[in-house]
Structures are given as structure tokens and as C-alpha cells.
Design a protein around this motif. Structure first.
Motif, mmCIF file in Angstrom:
data_model
loop_
_atom_site.group_PDB
_atom_site.id
_atom_site.type_symbol
_atom_site.label_atom_id
_atom_site.label_comp_id
_atom_site.label_asym_id
_atom_site.label_seq_id
_atom_site.Cartn_x
_atom_site.Cartn_y
_atom_site.Cartn_z
ATOM 1 N N ALA A 172 0.812 -1.212 0.000
ATOM 2 C CA ALA A 172 0.000 0.000 0.000
ATOM 3 C C ALA A 172 0.848 1.266 0.000
ATOM 4 O O ALA A 172 1.891 1.344 0.649
ATOM 5 C CB ALA A 172 -0.916 0.005 1.217
ATOM 6 N N MET A 173 0.366 2.266 -0.730
ATOM 7 C CA MET A 173 0.893 3.627 -0.625
ATOM 8 C C MET A 173 -0.059 4.417 0.261
ATOM 9 O O MET A 173 -1.251 4.507 -0.020
ATOM 10 C CB MET A 173 1.019 4.302 -1.992
ATOM 11 C CG MET A 173 1.483 5.751 -1.894
ATOM 12 S SD MET A 173 1.730 6.548 -3.507
ATOM 13 C CE MET A 173 3.320 5.858 -3.949
ATOM 14 N N ALA A 200 4.271 -0.181 5.580
ATOM 15 C CA ALA A 200 3.661 0.043 4.265
ATOM 16 C C ALA A 200 4.726 0.057 3.176
ATOM 17 O O ALA A 200 5.920 0.197 3.448
ATOM 18 C CB ALA A 200 2.903 1.370 4.266
ATOM 19 N N GLN A 201 4.291 -0.080 1.930
ATOM 20 C CA GLN A 201 5.228 0.007 0.816
ATOM 21 C C GLN A 201 5.800 1.410 0.691
ATOM 22 O O GLN A 201 6.986 1.592 0.389
ATOM 23 C CB GLN A 201 4.527 -0.388 -0.487
ATOM 24 C CG GLN A 201 5.455 -0.461 -1.684
ATOM 25 C CD GLN A 201 4.732 -0.973 -2.910
ATOM 26 O OE1 GLN A 201 4.079 -0.216 -3.624
ATOM 27 N NE2 GLN A 201 4.826 -2.278 -3.152
ATOM 28 N N ALA A 202 4.964 2.429 0.924
ATOM 29 C CA ALA A 202 5.413 3.815 0.811
ATOM 30 C C ALA A 202 4.484 4.710 1.610
ATOM 31 O O ALA A 202 3.298 4.417 1.768
ATOM 32 C CB ALA A 202 5.434 4.255 -0.648
ATOM 33 N N VAL A 203 5.038 5.816 2.104
ATOM 34 C CA VAL A 203 4.260 6.851 2.778
ATOM 35 C C VAL A 203 4.598 8.188 2.131
ATOM 36 O O VAL A 203 5.771 8.496 1.906
ATOM 37 C CB VAL A 203 4.548 6.907 4.285
ATOM 38 C CG1 VAL A 203 3.726 8.018 4.949
ATOM 39 C CG2 VAL A 203 4.243 5.572 4.953
ATOM 40 N N ARG A 204 3.581 8.960 1.836
ATOM 41 C CA ARG A 204 3.766 10.267 1.210
ATOM 42 C C ARG A 204 3.175 11.361 2.090
ATOM 43 O O ARG A 204 2.154 11.167 2.742
ATOM 44 C CB ARG A 204 3.089 10.305 -0.166
ATOM 45 C CG ARG A 204 3.692 9.326 -1.168
ATOM 46 C CD ARG A 204 5.084 9.758 -1.590
ATOM 47 N NE ARG A 204 5.685 8.836 -2.550
ATOM 48 C CZ ARG A 204 6.540 7.871 -2.215
ATOM 49 N NH1 ARG A 204 6.883 7.697 -0.943
ATOM 50 N NH2 ARG A 204 7.050 7.093 -3.149
ATOM 51 N N ARG A 205 3.842 12.522 2.092
ATOM 52 C CA ARG A 205 3.354 13.690 2.828
ATOM 53 C C ARG A 205 3.490 14.885 1.903
ATOM 54 O O ARG A 205 4.590 15.350 1.645
ATOM 55 C CB ARG A 205 4.183 13.882 4.096
ATOM 56 C CG ARG A 205 3.582 14.869 5.093
ATOM 57 C CD ARG A 205 3.846 16.304 4.774
ATOM 58 N NE ARG A 205 3.425 17.191 5.859
ATOM 59 C CZ ARG A 205 3.445 18.501 5.791
ATOM 60 N NH1 ARG A 205 3.860 19.097 4.684
ATOM 61 N NH2 ARG A 205 3.059 19.230 6.814
ATOM 62 N N CYS A 206 2.360 15.374 1.374
ATOM 63 C CA CYS A 206 2.407 16.440 0.373
ATOM 64 C C CYS A 206 1.752 17.734 0.802
ATOM 65 O O CYS A 206 1.829 18.719 0.084
ATOM 66 C CB CYS A 206 1.810 15.945 -0.937
ATOM 67 S SG CYS A 206 2.811 14.679 -1.745
ATOM 68 N N GLY A 207 1.064 17.794 1.959
ATOM 69 C CA GLY A 207 0.674 19.068 2.509
ATOM 70 C C GLY A 207 -0.728 19.572 2.248
ATOM 71 O O GLY A 207 -0.999 20.746 2.476
ATOM 72 N N SER A 208 -1.643 18.714 1.801
ATOM 73 C CA SER A 208 -3.039 19.107 1.632
ATOM 74 C C SER A 208 -3.933 17.934 2.005
ATOM 75 O O SER A 208 -3.998 16.933 1.283
ATOM 76 C CB SER A 208 -3.335 19.539 0.194
ATOM 77 O OG SER A 208 -4.737 19.624 -0.033
#
Length: 286
Positions: A172-173, A200-208
């Protein structure tokens, strides 16, 4: 009071999209002006506001008052909004520029978010991210049953969308975010970030938060969690997640409180796995 039906919510989601696009066009005119080309103020530590936040909210409030008279409107920049609490009936929740820090620095991950809640359940909304060329809409009645029967719909750029089919957290992302005040755990979300990152496979933090929720709805992300959000951050995106067949709970898996803002959204298939990370001994506190 009986829940609004799909036909009425379809119309209201269309209104949300119309006014969100108008406000997004206004805000886009100031994008990439840079910190020196904008009037930027600090509402608090790491919490910015610009003249475009305020102008966007003024436009949204005026348009919604005209198009949906009698429906309460709560916006982020209103002085009373920070004391917003659960309300009965229909209420619009507005984030006139979600991702202000990104906007100030010329990062395209920002949006205008217009969400409708009925008896404190997100039922319709629109999120427009003009710098990304993306817009999402969705509606789902308050009493609608879960997938596979969904009395509503979610759309990305006009095309039907749905949550992903990823069933394993290892594949999961996942998305998350961090609050402006980050001086104490667990509210700063640092420990939770590391825990999920390890699993998890990946974690993203983009700010919205609004865009993150929409990207759960369209299957880009498989799940999203965050702490210390407000109803205007999540009302639209949560309605779209519900419409796309997703699940939204508190971090411990209980009913969500959109005003305290500790929420988790997912495709439903990986939900229990992430909740478990917050629940076992030694885990980040919910």
C-alpha cells in the motif's frame, strides 16, 4: 429529519464544484508570485495565511449564500470558525486554500475545498486543484449502505472513480500530514509516521489533507491518516471518499469526529491493518 436523497446531493455537489472552480481561478492568479509577491501572515507557528485565502473565502461564502440560502457556511478564515462544533442539518465547510504553505512557496499541491455535511456526516463535496489540473466531486447520502451497493458517485476530472483494490499494507501507498504545532507526541504524528513507514510500501506527505483524501477516493493512495484536522480540512474529501466506496474512522477504528480531526481513511481492505498499528502495546497513541 430524513436524509437528503441522491438527486438533491448531486445538485449540491454540482454547486460545490461550480463555486470551487470560481475560487480556484481567483487563487491561481496569485500562484508562483513567491513569498515576496504575496502578503503573507502567520496565524500561528508554521501556519500561514495570504490575501488569496481571504479573497477565496469571501467569494465562496457570497456564492453559497446566494445559491443555497438558509444553509449555514463555515470557513477556515472566519473568526468564529475555530470554535466550530458539530451541527445539525446541512452545513457547508470551506477551505478556501488548503495547502497555503505550498502555495506560498510555489508548490502545486494546493486546492480549494467545498464540503457539505448533514447532521455532521460528509455527504457531498468538490475539491479543485488547478495547478495540478485536477478536480474531484462526490456525493453519498447520510444513510447509504457500504460497498458494493453505493447510492452515490465520485468523479475525478469528470470520470467515475473508486478506491483501490490493494488488500495488503505491505503493497500500500499511504499518505499523512503533520500539524503546524509539532512540539509534542503523539499530536506531532512523528511516531505514527515511523510505525506506518516500517509496514507500508510507501508513505507520502504532500501538505493538503483535502487532496490526500481525494487521492484515496480515486485509488492513488490506499489509505490516509492525520491528526488535529478541522472540519473544513476534511468535509469535502471525506464525502468523496465515502462516495468512492472508502471507509473513514477515528484512528482507533471507532466513529470519526471531523472536528477533533484524528481520522483515518482507506479503501477498506487495508483499514484493519493500519488501525492495528495504532492499537497494539507500544504503538502511537490514538
Amino acid at each position: 429529519m430524513s436524509a437528503r436523497g441522491s438527486a438533491e446531493l448531486l445538485e449540491l455537489s454540482g454547486i460545490a464544484l461550480r463555486v470551487a472552480e470560481e475560487a480556484a481561478a481567483l487563487v491561481l492568479a496569485g500562484f508562483r508570485a513567491g513569498p515576496r509577491g504575496l502578503r503573507v501572515e502567520e496565524k500561528g507557528p508554521h501556519d500561514l495565511v495570504t490575501e488569496f485565502d481571504r479573497a477565496s473565502e469571501d467569494l465562496l461564502v457570497a456564492r453559497l449564500d446566494a445559491l443555497t440560502p438558509g444553509v449555514a457556511v463555515v470557513g477556515e478564515e472566519q473568526s468564529a470558525a475555530r470554535r466550530a462544533e458539530p451541527r445539525g442539518g446541512l452545513v457547508w465547510y470551506l477551505d478556501p486554500l488548503d495547502g497555503t504553505t505550498n502555495f506560498v512557496h510555489g508548490h502545486p499541491f494546493w486546492c480549494v475545498s467545498v464540503g457539505l455535511m448533514e447532521d455532521d456526516v460528509p455527504v457531498a463535496g468538490a475539491v479543485v486543484a488547478p495547478a495540478l489540473g485536477l478536480r474531484w466531486t462526490g456525493f453519498r447520502p447520510r444513510g447509504a449502505v457500504r460497498a458494493p451497493v453505493i447510492d452515490g458517485e465520485a468523479r475525478r476530472n469528470g470520470e467515475r472513480c473508486a478506491v483501490s483494490a490493494t488488500a495488503s499494507l505491505e503493497r500500500a501507498m499511504v499518505a499523512t500530514g503533520f500539524p503546524p504545532i509539532r512540539d509534542r507526541a503523539p499530536d506531532n504524528n512523528f511516531d505514527a509516521f515511523m510505525t506506518v513507514k516500517r509496514n507500508a510500501q510507501a508513505v507520502r506527505r504532500c501538505g493538503s489533507a483535502a487532496i490526500d483524501l481525494c487521492m484515496v477516493a480515486d485509488g492513488t493512495y490506499d489509505a490516509y491518516w492525520e491528526r488535529r484536522l478541522h472540519a473544513w480540512d476534511v468535509a469535502a474529501g471525506s464525502a468523496i471518499v465515502r462516495a468512492a466506496g472508502g471507509v473513514i474512522t477515528a484512528l482507533d477504528g471507532g466513529p470519526p469526529n471531523y472536528h477533533t480531526g484524528n481520522i483515518m481513511a482507506s479503501n477498506g481492505l487495508v483499514h484493519a491493518s493500519i488501525v492495528a498499528l495504532f492499537s497494539h502495546p507500544g504503538s502511537p497513541t490514538c
